[in-house]
Design a protein around this motif. Structure first.
Motif, PDB file in Angstrom:
ATOM      1  N   ILE A  22       2.499  -4.231   4.235  1.00  0.00           N
ATOM      2  CA  ILE A  22       1.908  -2.936   4.619  1.00  0.00           C
ATOM      3  C   ILE A  22       1.857  -2.835   6.139  1.00  0.00           C
ATOM      4  CG2 ILE A  22      -0.216  -1.570   4.594  1.00  0.00           C
ATOM      5  CD1 ILE A  22      -0.795  -2.573   1.811  1.00  0.00           C
ATOM      6  N   HIS A  34      -1.868   2.430  -0.694  1.00  0.00           N
ATOM      7  CA  HIS A  34      -2.620   1.257  -1.169  1.00  0.00           C
ATOM      8  C   HIS A  34      -4.065   1.651  -1.431  1.00  0.00           C
ATOM      9  CE1 HIS A  34      -2.968   1.430   3.250  1.00  0.00           C
ATOM     10  NE2 HIS A  34      -4.207   1.029   3.052  1.00  0.00           N
ATOM     11  N   CYS A  47      -4.538  -3.521  -7.229  1.00  0.00           N
ATOM     12  CA  CYS A  47      -4.317  -2.134  -7.653  1.00  0.00           C
ATOM     13  C   CYS A  47      -2.850  -1.836  -7.937  1.00  0.00           C
ATOM     14  CB  CYS A  47      -4.855  -1.175  -6.601  1.00  0.00           C
ATOM     15  SG  CYS A  47      -3.857  -1.098  -5.090  1.00  0.00           S
ATOM     16  N   ARG A  48      -1.930  -2.573  -7.353  1.00  0.00           N
ATOM     17  CA  ARG A  48      -0.471  -2.466  -7.525  1.00  0.00           C
ATOM     18  C   ARG A  48       0.094  -1.162  -6.972  1.00  0.00           C
ATOM     19  NH1 ARG A  48      -0.324  -7.536  -7.945  1.00  0.00           N
ATOM     20  NH2 ARG A  48       1.687  -7.730  -8.936  1.00  0.00           N
ATOM     21  N   PRO A  72       3.767  -6.711  -4.606  1.00  0.00           N
ATOM     22  CA  PRO A  72       2.770  -5.958  -3.812  1.00  0.00           C
ATOM     23  C   PRO A  72       2.958  -6.249  -2.318  1.00  0.00           C
ATOM     24  CG  PRO A  72       1.720  -7.770  -5.008  1.00  0.00           C
ATOM     25  CD  PRO A  72       3.151  -7.772  -5.417  1.00  0.00           C
ATOM     26  N   CYS A  74       0.941  -5.764   0.051  1.00  0.00           N
ATOM     27  CA  CYS A  74      -0.251  -6.312   0.700  1.00  0.00           C
ATOM     28  C   CYS A  74      -0.292  -7.829   0.579  1.00  0.00           C
ATOM     29  CB  CYS A  74      -1.507  -5.708   0.085  1.00  0.00           C
ATOM     30  SG  CYS A  74      -1.757  -6.167  -1.631  1.00  0.00           S
TER      31      CYS A  74
HETATM   32 FE1  FES Z   1      -3.667  -3.044  -4.008  1.00  0.00          FE
HETATM   33 FE2  FES Z   1      -1.591  -4.049  -2.704  1.00  0.00          FE
HETATM   34  S1  FES Z   1      -2.967  -2.586  -2.025  1.00  0.00           S
HETATM   35  S2  FES Z   1      -2.149  -4.404  -4.719  1.00  0.00           S
END
Ligand code: FES
Length: 555
Positions: A22, A34, A47-48, A72, A74
């Protein structure tokens, strides 16, 4: 140095720099949606919403190998040769599916939700969601549960990003919030009898990406699209946190933290968040008064400005009390004005409000026990005017000034108040009796204002342009967020007029003058401070690293 490729764009990352997908994409100007990730919290990866395609470029052949599954962003640390694809059909499908699953059980109560207009769920739905809803609408449900004195939880709006839970564990260190139940029945909750109750609790409302956690002070009082946001500074303590003031037609409705890696990172305390009530208090002084023979009568500002220099010069030896709520520019102009009339005028700093010692939190946030925004800045202005380097010459404290008052040393005294709460009691005020001239500029009536020859309405910090120096020598310059009530003349404007300077008061011009005249305010590299800057002073004492840090601006 390494190269990361995001959607075909190459970006550089420094050696040893630890970025996730990110952050790397942001550097390329690409926003990856996100919910659960936040730069100030640990990575949950739950959260994916940030799923992207990830691959590696071979440094020798330039061949790119992509992973078969989405990952993901993040939770994907980037390094030299990492390839991220955020705009493919596969990524778009994954985002739409995440949105769809979140909205299956989310109440569609946007028309009455406080978060509407600044809601990630709403925004992402329009940007990344399915074009049509495929599931049947369920009966509306929006259970509400009070989790704190100041915060309410709309249980069914929650997307279980878990930011609020991690904040309470990692930043405030109080762990009141937790996840209860499992799977589709998961909910945020507190233990019965142990509500969310810590001095930083309001931050969980800012962290909530949807309208699940709402601030009771703000709930149903304004729609966010009516609010105008101003970069400002919290005057609640000597930490000097960067904040956003959000107002509608000069009425402040809420205060939010403004990211500033050099001062408060992403957070503010509840004291600062809810500490703006005094700005709109009915008790504010709004009419300048002149007292003659025991009777106070309203006086026109123009007349007061015309009379004051003459009356001060006839009063004899002068002294001035500088509030630690004055900005650097205002303190400088007042010092100039008083010393212009009496070159030996005594310049004293006003009482420094304190409430115990500093409070530190596990996440590094500190609430200062010193409850004013600019003791350092005012001290340095006064030290500059006293002709002594601050560390080699003591300043005149308020207590010392009171002692000199009782010795009958002064004929005229100027007192600047500006404290958000009552700051002087009748016994202390009575020590100012017997002066030929007493001028008090303040926000509220006080025993001192009641005996003043001139009682002048002052302005609140949110109502003025100016610069403030926090306890770590960090200078921030901000602009007024709201206009003062009618009848109030802000301190800087008044001092500017009293000095007989032409044109309008401009804090940025005065700051340049201060920087040129007082060594402490000289900025390394010869640059001159301007409004909007976010600077570390005392750079020479801090070494060259501080110069690099000072160039970051959070505004
Ligand atoms: Fe939630 Fe990456 S922001 S999984």
């Amino acid at each position: 140095m390494g190269i990361v490729i995001v959607d075909g764009r190459e970006i550089e990352i420094g050696d040893g720099e630890r970025l996730n997908g990110i952050q790397a994409a942001l550097r390329a100007g690409i926003v990856i949606p996100h919910y659960c990730w936040h730069p100030g919290l640990s990575v949950a990866g739950s959260c994916r919403m940030c799923l992207v395609e990830v691959g590696t470029r071979d440094p020798k052949t330039g061949h790119v190998t992509m992973l078969p599954k989405l990952a993901p962003a993040c939770n994907t640390p980037v390094r030299d040769g990492t390839v991220l694809v955020t705009n493919s059909e596969k990524v778009a499908r994954a985002r739409a599916m995440v949105q769809e699953s979140l909205l299956l059980r989310h109440p569609i109560d946007c028309p009455i939700c406080d978060k509407a207009g600044e809601c990630s769920l709403q925004d992402y739905h329009f940007q990344y969601g399915q074009p049509e809803r495929r599931a049947d609408l369920r009966p509306f449900s929006s259970r509400r549960r009070d989790v704190a004195a100041n915060i309410t939880l709309f249980v069914d709006r929650c997307v279980m990003c878990g930011r609020c839970v991690r904040f309470c564990r990692e930043v405030s260190g109080t762990s009141e919030l937790m996840v209860v139940s499992r799977g589709a029945h998961e909910e945020i909750d507190v233990m019965p009898g142990f509500p969310l109750d810590n001095p930083l609790s309001g931050n969980v409302v800012d962290l909530c990406p949807v309208g699940a956690l709402c601030d009771k002070e703000f709930l149903y009082r304004q729609r966010v699209w009516f609010l105008r946001r101003h970069a400002a500074l919290c005057g609640g303590c000597a930490s000097g946190c960067s904040i956003w003031i959000e107002e509608n037609q000069d009425r402040i409705w809420r205060i939010k933290p403004r990211d500033n890696a050099l001062v408060n990172q992403w957070w503010i305390c509840n004291e600062g968040r809810y500490g703006f009530g005094h700005v709109h208090s009915d008790r504010r002084l709004t009419v300048p008064l002149r007292r003659e023979g025991g009777t106070a009568e309203p006086v026109e500002w123009q007349a007061a400005v015309a009379e004051l220099p003459g009356r001060l010069s006839q009063a004899g030896r002068l002294a001035a009390v500088f509030s630690p709520f004055l900005s650097v520019e205002e303190a400088y102009l007042l010092a100039r004005f008083m010393r212009g009339i009496d070159p030996e005028a005594v310049l004293a700093i006003g009482p420094i409000p304190r409430a115990g010692s500093d409070t530190s939190f596990p996440g590094g946030f500190v609430i200062s026990g010193e409850k004013c925004p600019n003791r350092r800045g005012v001290e340095e202005v006064l030290a500059g005017y006293s002709g002594a380097a601050w560390r080699s010459g003591p300043l005149v404290s308020f207590e010392q000034l009171l002692g000199q008052l009782e010795a009958g040393r002064f004929g005229g005294v100027w007192v600047s108040g500006g404290y958000p709460t009552d700051w002087i009691d009748p016994p202390t005020a009575s020590r100012f009796r017997g002066l030929r001239l007493l001028v008090v500029q303040d926000l509220f009536p006080s025993p001192l204002a009641e005996m003043a020859t001139y009682a002048l309405p002052g302005s609140a910090l949110a109502e003025r342009d100016g610069s403030y120096v926090n306890r770590h020598d960090h200078l921030q310059s901000v602009r007024a967020a709201v206009r003062p009530p009618g009848g109030v003349r802000p301190e800087g404007t008044l001092f500017w007029e009293l000095l007989g300077r032409p044109g309008l008061y401009q804090a940025s011009n005065v700051l340049r003058e201060v920087a040129a005249e007082i060594r402490y305010f000289h900025v390394a590299g010869g640059s001159i401070p301007e409004l909007g800057l976010n600077l570390k002073l005392n750079l020479l004492a801090e070494g060259p690293g501080a110069v690099a840090r000072s160039s970051q601006s959070a505004v």
